[in-house]
Design an enzyme around this catalytic site. Structure first.
Site, mmCIF file in Angstrom:
data_model
loop_
_atom_site.group_PDB
_atom_site.id
_atom_site.type_symbol
_atom_site.label_atom_id
_atom_site.label_comp_id
_atom_site.label_asym_id
_atom_site.label_seq_id
_atom_site.Cartn_x
_atom_site.Cartn_y
_atom_site.Cartn_z
ATOM 1 N N GLY A 390 30.678 -30.647 21.394
ATOM 2 C CA GLY A 390 30.055 -29.966 20.264
ATOM 3 C C GLY A 390 28.908 -29.071 20.699
ATOM 4 O O GLY A 390 28.904 -28.508 21.800
ATOM 5 N N SER A 391 27.890 -28.973 19.846
ATOM 6 C CA SER A 391 26.846 -27.959 19.996
ATOM 7 C C SER A 391 25.937 -28.141 21.196
ATOM 8 O O SER A 391 25.092 -27.288 21.470
ATOM 9 C CB SER A 391 25.983 -27.927 18.727
ATOM 10 O OG SER A 391 26.757 -27.596 17.602
ATOM 11 N N SER A 392 26.062 -29.236 21.928
ATOM 12 C CA SER A 392 25.223 -29.444 23.099
ATOM 13 C C SER A 392 25.319 -28.298 24.092
ATOM 14 O O SER A 392 24.366 -28.016 24.824
ATOM 15 C CB SER A 392 25.598 -30.751 23.809
ATOM 16 O OG SER A 392 25.249 -31.864 23.023
ATOM 17 N N ILE A 393 26.468 -27.618 24.144
ATOM 18 C CA ILE A 393 26.651 -26.573 25.150
ATOM 19 C C ILE A 393 26.212 -25.195 24.671
ATOM 20 O O ILE A 393 26.420 -24.197 25.370
ATOM 21 C CB ILE A 393 28.122 -26.501 25.602
ATOM 22 C CG1 ILE A 393 29.016 -25.980 24.461
ATOM 23 C CG2 ILE A 393 28.614 -27.836 26.105
ATOM 24 C CD1 ILE A 393 30.271 -25.305 24.944
ATOM 25 N N LYS A 394 25.600 -25.110 23.509
ATOM 26 C CA LYS A 394 25.242 -23.792 22.981
ATOM 27 C C LYS A 394 24.223 -23.059 23.850
ATOM 28 O O LYS A 394 24.119 -21.838 23.792
ATOM 29 C CB LYS A 394 24.730 -23.924 21.549
ATOM 30 C CG LYS A 394 25.841 -24.196 20.541
ATOM 31 C CD LYS A 394 25.322 -24.359 19.120
ATOM 32 C CE LYS A 394 26.472 -24.589 18.144
ATOM 33 N NZ LYS A 394 25.993 -24.859 16.754
#
Length: 685
Positions: A390-394
């Site tokens: 999910g958004s952890s890699i943004k």
């Protein structure tokens, strides 16, 4: 006349005797001549053959090197144990081994289930054959044996021994067979362990006192691996093969060409396998002198043995224990907490590392069985299991936008639902309105990342409900940027294997999901390397367990001098500018410390000034019967302190269900940083 004839006859006898004596003389002369030739011409050669000796060499294993944590606490050591071995001389026959086995059975027991269960039908038939050889020979006719070689005759004879003949052996006889089975594995002048587990002091003493009647048998001291911390870090430490197993069959060529023997114990998983060449040590080399009969007449140690070198690892076992406990407590709490649907939580993983050096401080994986109400430690799933984070890699997506030139620092996009023809609507968790790059990270805007992905695909002028043309190389370009952080590629960790995750197909619309961490899958170790790269200002450092290799101290406890130190290995530098990396760092700080940050209410009041990024991925879990359940994966990456990071972490908890508001990822993150800074304070004091 009569008297004349008799006189003539008497005169003929001496002549015949003379002929006989002459023949005897000739034979005797020939014999003397032959003896002279043997003695004078060939005497030295024949005497040399009589006195001929052969030098053979054998090698004796030594204890493996030990493993210590960064504070020099013992993780893996060696526990001395009694051992009974057998070293056959040349030319020893099966009958000789059986006799030794029968004598040895008087002094040791081989009555464990494993020992007796390993006695096969063939072993029993061989035992019967040796005790009934005349009867055994009658099982095959002379005509049958004429067309067979000796090996074929023996094998066919064994086959014809009725099972009934070998069904009623006593326990004592089975123990003899178990002993002989191990003795049969021995190669000439190479020690073979007969028993090295549970050898009692009494057995050791009895064998030692009767070695004169047990040719080839020795009572010596062996070693087994010991683990002062029990199961903690055991998965990563790894295991070694047993003495009876020796080198795995599929790896024999590799090890035998490197000076190993078939019955050597070798590392077969984890760090034991990774650093086998360091831990194995130098075996003691013994020269045996044997005469022409194969009898050993002398022995000499020609190379002194030295136990393996010691490893000082990067892990902190106190922190490791805390991490295990945090994962167990939070996993159990999340599973039992209500409400929530489609909870299929199987495990939670976390990795803690120094973002500047790549030193792994702790890494864990815990599985929970709610039916049995018990945990199983599976530490290596942090490098083997991958899921959508999910958004952890943004942070990586934002820097890919900078690096590719499709956005500029401070650029704004209007966060509202994206509608692309023939594609389900895509949006953030709520419509955020106008957001810049800081705010996109702080509030976790999906739409901002969608715009980056569309622009990297050449689609700069988004129009609602229109098809999205994406250039064919967009997936590769995005993944190449992610690879700079260690996402989707090998991290380079010093471990025998690791997973690189799953790469989704290059289908239409997938680039938008890829940009928000809901397409490709990554391991927790990859996420830890990724956040460390951001934390340290753009250097992708290799994660590693090894800190130092130490030379052993003979006959002493403790650590010897440093043989080799492991320095920081920078695998690559980010292609983005320092100012662009600074902007992502500021965005991560706002996530943890700004009132609008998605993790602010968990970390804002903490004294260690943390930064990071939250992640939630919607996921469909499929079952073998074809059904599926919608669930979520929760992740969290972070580091602290923000200005001068000294610790980074990554957390992944798949299949947490939907509708539950239990913040397992945040709770684990707080527990890690709380424990880390407490541990450091304790060590400094």
């Amino acid at each position: 006349m009569v008297s004349k004839k008799k006189k003539k006859k008497r005169a003929q006898l001496p002549f015949r005797l003379n002929i006989l004596f002459f023949i005897v003389f000739l034979l005797f002369s020939a014999l003397v001549l032959q003896l002279g030739v043997v003695q004078i011409l060939n005497g030295e050669a024949f005497q040399a053959e009589i006195d001929r000796t052969t030098n053979d060499f054998t090698e004796v294993s030594v204890p493996r090197g030990k493993m210590y944590d960064r504070n020099h606490e013992l993780i893996v050591g060696n526990d001395a144990a009694y051992s009974i071995t057998y070293t056959p001389e040349k030319g020893v026959q099966a009958e000789d081994r059986l006799e030794v086995a029968e004598n040895l059975a008087e002094y040791i027991s081989m009555d464990s289930e494993d020992d007796l269960d390993n006695v096969t039908l063939r072993d029993k038939r061989e035992y019967w054959y040796l005790n009934n050889q005349e009867e055994a020979k009658s099982l095959l006719s002379k005509a049958e044996t004429e067309e067979m070689d000796n090996g074929e005759v023996y094998n066919e004879t064994l086959k014809r021994i009725d099972k009934e003949k070998v069904d009623d052996y006593s326990k004592q006889q089975l123990e003899v067979m178990a002993i002989k089975k191990e003795m049969d594995k021995a190669m000439s002048l190479t020690p073979q362990v007969i028993k090295n587990e549970d050898v009692s002091p009494e057995e050791f003493a009895r064998v030692s006192a009767h070695l004169d009647e047990l040719p080839g048998v020795n009572a010596t001291t062996d070693w087994n691996r010991e683990y002062p911390y029990e199961d903690t870090f055991r998965d990563f430490a790894g295991s070694i093969t047993s003495e009876t197993q020796g080198i795995p069959a599929d790896q024999q060529d590799y090890y035998l060409t490197r000076g190993y023997s078939r019955n050597d114990r070798v590392g077969n998983s984890g760090l034991e396998e990774q650093y086998e060449s360091v831990l194995r040590g130098r075996k003691e080399k013994i020269q045996y002198t044997t005469n022409s009969d194969g009898t050993v007449v002398d022995s000499e140690v020609v190379v002194d043995g030295q136990r393996g070198k010691d490893l000082v690892l990067t892990v902190d076992m106190e922190l490791q224990q805390e991490l295990d406990k945090i994962l167990r407590d939070e996993l159990k709490a999340a599973i039992t907490q209500e409400p929530g649907e489609n909870k299929h939580m199987e495990y939670a993983t976390a990795v803690v590392m120094d973002p500047n050096t790549g030193e792994i401080l702790a890494a864990s994986g815990q599985r929970y069985d709610d039916k049995e109400n018990e945990f199983t430690t599976s530490e290596t799933i942090s490098i083997f299991n991958a899921s959508e984070p999910g958004s952890s890699i943004k942070g990586a997506t934002m820097l890919a936008g900078y690096g590719s030139g499709v956005i500029e620092p401070g650029q704004q996009f209007y966060d509202t639902t994206i509608n692309i023809a023939s594609t389900p609507p895509k949006s953030s968790w709520t419509n955020l309105g106008w957001v810049n790059d800081y705010e996109a990270l702080e509030q976790s805007s999906n739409v901002y990342m969608f715009y980056i992905a569309m622009r990297m695909g050449g689609y700069f002028n988004y129009e609602p409900n229109e098809p999205m043309p994406v250039e064919g190389g967009t997936y590769d370009e995005m993944r190449n940027y992610y690879a700079q952080f260690g996402l989707g590629v090998e991290t380079g960790i010093d471990f025998p294997q690791e997973s690189t995750g799953f790469t989704g197909p290059n289908g239409s619309g997938g680039t938008l999901d890829l940009a928000i961490g809901q397409y490709d899958t990554y391991t927790t170790m990859q996420l830890a390397q990724y956040v460390s790269t951001i934390a340290n200002g753009g250097s992708r450092v290799r994660p590693h367990f090894m800190k130092e290799i130490r030379n052993p101290i003979p006959h002493e406890e403790g650590l010897g001098p440093v043989h080799e130190s492991f320095n920081t290995d920078v695998m690559n530098q980010l292609q983005m500018s320092t100012s662009e990396i600074d902007r992502v760092q500021e965005g991560f700080r706002r996530v943890f410390q700004s009132p609008n940050g998605t993790a602010d209410h968990h970390f804002a009041d903490k004294p260690y000034d943390a930064a990071g990024k939250t992640g939630t991925a919607e996921y469909d879990k499929y079952y073998s019967d074809g059904t599926k359940a919608s669930t979520e994966n929760l992740s969290l990456v972070g580091y602290a302190p923000h200005e001068k990071p000294e610790v980074a972490f990554a957390i992944n908890v798949p299949f947490t269900g939907t509708g539950s508001d239990y913040p397992i990822n945040h709770n684990i993150g707080k527990g890690i940083l709380d424990a880390y800074f407490d541990v450091n304070e304790d060590n400094e004091n």
